[in-house]
Write a protein that holds these residues in place. Sequence first.
Motif, short mmCIF file in Angstrom:
data_model
loop_
_atom_site.label_atom_id
_atom_site.label_comp_id
_atom_site.label_asym_id
_atom_site.label_seq_id
_atom_site.Cartn_x
_atom_site.Cartn_y
_atom_site.Cartn_z
N GLY A 188 0.80 -1.23 0.00
CA GLY A 188 0.00 0.00 0.00
C GLY A 188 0.82 1.26 0.00
N SER A 190 0.47 3.75 -2.12
CA SER A 190 -0.36 4.89 -2.50
C SER A 190 -1.78 4.41 -2.73
CB SER A 190 0.19 5.56 -3.77
OG SER A 190 -0.70 6.56 -4.23
N THR A 191 -2.74 5.30 -2.48
CA THR A 191 -4.15 4.98 -2.75
C THR A 191 -4.54 5.39 -4.16
OG1 THR A 191 -4.80 7.12 -1.79
CG2 THR A 191 -4.81 5.19 -0.33
N ASP A 192 -3.65 6.10 -4.83
CA ASP A 192 -3.90 6.52 -6.21
C ASP A 192 -3.64 5.35 -7.15
OD1 ASP A 192 -4.24 8.95 -8.16
OD2 ASP A 192 -2.52 7.82 -8.89
N VAL A 193 -4.63 5.01 -7.95
CA VAL A 193 -4.52 3.83 -8.82
C VAL A 193 -3.38 3.99 -9.82
CG1 VAL A 193 -5.69 2.44 -10.57
CG2 VAL A 193 -6.96 3.25 -8.57
N GLN A 196 -0.09 3.43 -8.12
CA GLN A 196 0.08 2.02 -7.78
C GLN A 196 0.48 1.23 -9.02
OE1 GLN A 196 0.27 0.02 -5.35
NE2 GLN A 196 -0.81 0.78 -3.56
#
Length: 327
Positions: A188, A190-193, A196
Motif C-alpha cells: 500500500g 499509495s491509494t492513487d490507482v 500504484q
Amino acid sequence: MAKRRKLQHQKGPQRPTARPQQKDQGPSKKPLQPAKKQHRQQHHDEPVIPFSPSDRILLVGEADLSFAASIIQHHGCTNVTATVLERDHAELVEKYPAVDTNIAVVNRRPDADAPPASPGHGAGSDAGHSEEEEPAQDYSDEDSQARRHKPVAITNKLIYNVDATKFPSSIARTPHDRIIFNFPHVGGKSTDVNRQVRYNQELLVAFFQRALASPAAPLAAGGSIVVTLFESEPYTLWNIRDLGRHAGLQLERSFRFQAAAYPGYHHARTFGIVRNKKGEEGSGWKGEDRPARSYVFMRKEEVEDQTKNKKKRKRGGDDSSSDEDED
C-alpha cells in the motif's frame, strides 16, 4: 475460430424458431464431437504445472511459503530456493503467524535410517543455507539395485531479506531453470490507482532486468520466468507482456492459474494477515478463489528458436496441439 466468430456476429442474435413436430424416437442423441476436439477440451481443463520436480526453482516474494511447501510436498520438488522479503524469522511470523508449518516443510530432510524418497515426495532444507552435494559413491556392477534406490539429493532452502530487484550474490551466481514470482505487489504505497500501477510496473521491470543481469544471471540458459497475476483491474493495467518485452524477454505462453493444483496453498497479502479493530483475523476475500493467469517469459532469441523448431515439426507431420495461449 476467429472466422467463425465473425460469421456469427454478422448473422446477429439467434432467435428461437419453431421446430416441426417429429415422432417420438426415444432419447435424443447428441452429435459426437471429433476425437481431436474432445482431447483439446480435456487438456484445457487440466492444470498446467510450469516446472518439473528436478528443476532448479527460485521462488520470489513467497510470503507465508504455502506455495513453496506445496510444490515440495505434493510435486516432489527437491531443488527449491524460497525467498521472502521479510528480514528474519521474527518479522515473518509477525506477518504470517502460521508460517512455521510451511518453514518446517522447506527445512525438512529425510531421516538417515528412512527408506529413500521417491520422486513424488518432497522435502526441504536448512533455512538460509545450502547443503553441500553428496560425494559420489563408488558402486560396483553388482550394486545396480542399490544405485536405483539411491536417495534423491535434497537442496531446498529458505533465504530471508531478499528484494526481488536486488538478488544477493548467493542467488545470482546459481542459474535457475524456473524463476517464479506469484502475485507481485509493492503493497500500500499509495491509494492513487495510477501511482500504484506505475510502482508495480517499475517493480516488475527491475525484477526482469535483474533476472537477466550479466555476468551472473539467476535465469539459466533455456530457463523461464513465471509471473502470476489476477485477471482483473488494476492488474490488467500493468501490461505485463510489454514490461517483459521492455526488459528483453518475450512471452512464450500464458495459462490459467489453478490454485487447486497446489494443495495447501492459499494467497497471502503483501502486508500480512488482515485483522479487525479487535485484533481478530478477518475473513476477507480469498485470493486463491479469484481468476488468475500465469505468464511464462523466456529470452527473446530462445522463443524465436522454439518457434522455428515448431514450424519444422509441423512440416515434418507433427500435428500436436495445445490449448495454452501463445504470444
